[in-house]
Design a protein around this motif. Sequence first.
Motif, PDB file in Angstrom:
ATOM      1  N   GLY A 203     -40.273 -75.138 -24.080  1.00 19.60           N
ATOM      2  CA  GLY A 203     -40.318 -75.068 -22.625  1.00 19.60           C
ATOM      3  C   GLY A 203     -41.448 -74.225 -22.065  1.00 19.60           C
ATOM      4  N   ARG A 204     -42.497 -74.027 -22.845  1.00 18.16           N
ATOM      5  CA  ARG A 204     -43.649 -73.298 -22.315  1.00 18.16           C
ATOM      6  C   ARG A 204     -44.809 -74.271 -22.104  1.00 18.16           C
ATOM      7  NH1 ARG A 204     -43.910 -67.132 -24.331  1.00 18.16           N
ATOM      8  NH2 ARG A 204     -41.730 -66.851 -24.913  1.00 18.16           N
ATOM      9  N   ASN A 205     -45.874 -73.750 -21.498  1.00 17.43           N
ATOM     10  CA  ASN A 205     -47.040 -74.587 -21.228  1.00 17.43           C
ATOM     11  C   ASN A 205     -47.755 -74.923 -22.544  1.00 17.43           C
ATOM     12  OD1 ASN A 205     -49.465 -75.683 -20.521  1.00 17.43           O
ATOM     13  ND2 ASN A 205     -50.288 -73.819 -19.562  1.00 17.43           N
ATOM     14  N   GLU A 278     -38.617 -84.846 -25.044  1.00 18.32           N
ATOM     15  CA  GLU A 278     -39.162 -83.625 -24.428  1.00 18.32           C
ATOM     16  C   GLU A 278     -40.622 -83.816 -24.027  1.00 18.32           C
ATOM     17  OE1 GLU A 278     -37.821 -83.686 -27.439  1.00 18.32           O
ATOM     18  OE2 GLU A 278     -36.163 -82.269 -27.587  1.00 18.32           O
ATOM     19  N   ARG A 351     -44.596 -88.785 -19.881  1.00 15.15           N
ATOM     20  CA  ARG A 351     -44.203 -87.528 -20.528  1.00 15.15           C
ATOM     21  C   ARG A 351     -45.263 -87.018 -21.509  1.00 15.15           C
ATOM     22  NH1 ARG A 351     -39.161 -90.285 -21.643  1.00 15.15           N
ATOM     23  NH2 ARG A 351     -39.662 -90.184 -23.849  1.00 15.15           N
TER      24      ARG A 351
END
Lengths: 377, 287
Positions: A203-205, A278, A351
């Motif tokens: 969930g990070r850049n 994701e 995505r």
Amino acid sequence: MISAPRSFRISAAPALMLAACVGCSDPAAHGTPASVSEKVLNVYNWSDYIQPSVVADFSREYGIHVNYDVFDSNEMLETKLLTGHTNYDIVVPSGAFLERQLQADIYQKLDKSQLPNLKNVDPDVARAVAHYDPGNQYSVDYMWITSGVGYNTADIRARSPDAPVDSWRMLFDPAIVSGFQDCGVSILDAPSEVVATVLLFIGRNPNSNTADDLKAAEQALHAMRPYVRYVDSSRYIDNLANGDICLAMGWSGDIKQAHDRARDAGKGVDLAYAIPKEGAMSNYDILAIPADAPHVRNAHLFINYLLRPEIAARNSNLIKYANTVAASLQPLDPGVRSDPGVYPPPEVRARLTPERPRPPEYQRLLTRMWTRFKSGK
Amino acid sequence: MVAGIPTLWLLVLFLIPFIIVFRISFSEVRLAIPPYTPLLSWRHGAPVLQLHWSAYRFLFTDTLYVSSYLYSLKVAAVSTLCCLLIGYPMAYAIARSDAASRPVLLMLIVLPFWTSFLLRVYAWIGLLKNNGVINNVLMYLGIVHHPLALLQTDFAVYIGIVYSYLPFMILPLYANLEKHDGTLLEAAADLGARPLRAFLRVTLPQSFAGIVAGSLLVFIPAVGEYVIPTLLGRTDQIMIGRVLSDEFFENRDWPVASAVAIVILLLLVVPIMLFQRLERRQLEAAK
């Protein structure tokens, strides 16, 4: 960044060697400034990344002698380009590298009047590539690829019937990947791309260049490392196809290749490729003309030739990567065209995150961290 | 005139490349052709010399470099010793064999060079890997039950280097031992020395020059060895040759790569100078 061999081998090796040798002479041997009329073209592309007969047919049609040379890492290409005087007329860096290299002013603008087939380019791909080359002034995409999860359907089902095959948890959740340790797990030897993918997963850049995010990615990788059999960017094709490993982080075309090879071997190995929910990293391998290219006109002819729909289709049919030419879908093999791993549907494409260039200080931290990861320390 | 040729040779093949590398090591990285800053720049019509020490300073900020240098020196030293222990008896045996079979034996020493060096190192992968020849034989014989981890160990690197460099030890030793006067050993025996004592007191001291020459021919290239440790060696401890290559091709940092190369050279200057002094002394002795 694809820093390891674009691993791909074809059974028609003799044919490949023949075509890769359409004049095996070293391009550097053509030291003198070429006149406009010299019928020569020096191409430097990824290894095994073209249909050999395409090169031969181009030579025949235009009467241009092609010196076709290959490389297997972006770093190698950049080292050569920054040394200067390569004599190459066409090179194929990946997007993040092209962006860096544009800052060094080593490419020339394309003369679009010589590229009528630009009209065939998929506008979505052109837009993505404009992240690297604003306004698409210097380059045209050749192929684009994703990295995702390749797996042996039967092996995974036998161990975990409800495995989350559409998620990076397959590889980066220690509780899940540990269940496949016995049948073999592999990870790409592509530091920047793997770290970006892990950041995406936690969930990070993914394009972060901070030491803090790198540390977080290292921790996640460290936790799953015990269950990984090896870190390599080419062995997994054969190993997946033979059933020696059952789960791999791999490149779209490579897994597709393994799938076809397994099917042709007829030993009951069935492989699948998933672009996880994701999201995933995408990469673009891009055609560009170095500023000091001796045969600029011929380079334009070749780029224009590659943008013909039937030529683009012939390349993709062999190498199983998605080309940039929208109109090539028609002449494509149905197996390649309808494969969501090669040509993902729009909702999946939404995505995908294109990889960005890395500053040198980060690159150094990354190289060190990767050495630790590979050695399992 | 005759002296001019070696000087020219040294100038073209050593000094000029050295100066180029030395120069790059004092610049900084930039994204351009070439990928490092110039040393001389013009400011207000006058040349300004810009020396950057950052590449050298960097070598000491990260333990990677120091540990790789030390590891390389260790690997080279152990490999040289192994080559000497294996090579000396072989050179001795060849020198003592009858004149007719010597060319054949020497030929056998040189024969492996007929195959590509890279292929021979690859062959060791096939021998040493988990399901390779050695492990399969050991398991078949029931000596071990699980494959031994042979590949990607220090052991594999030693095998690779000793195997590849052994001829460089044997040939100078042979050249030396072959010239020994056999009557000296007879004299030693007449004076009551047993063979071992005669060897230690007569042959070994006489062959000292050969030992030094062979050892340096193995040690110097082994320190910078790149291919063998990359294919056979550990991944958690890399040799300095690999560090240099990574700086150049992975990090694309020419100044640091150059600084690494200059420091390797400094480490090797002592053995190289010893070698040259020895050669000079031998030349003078031959006069």
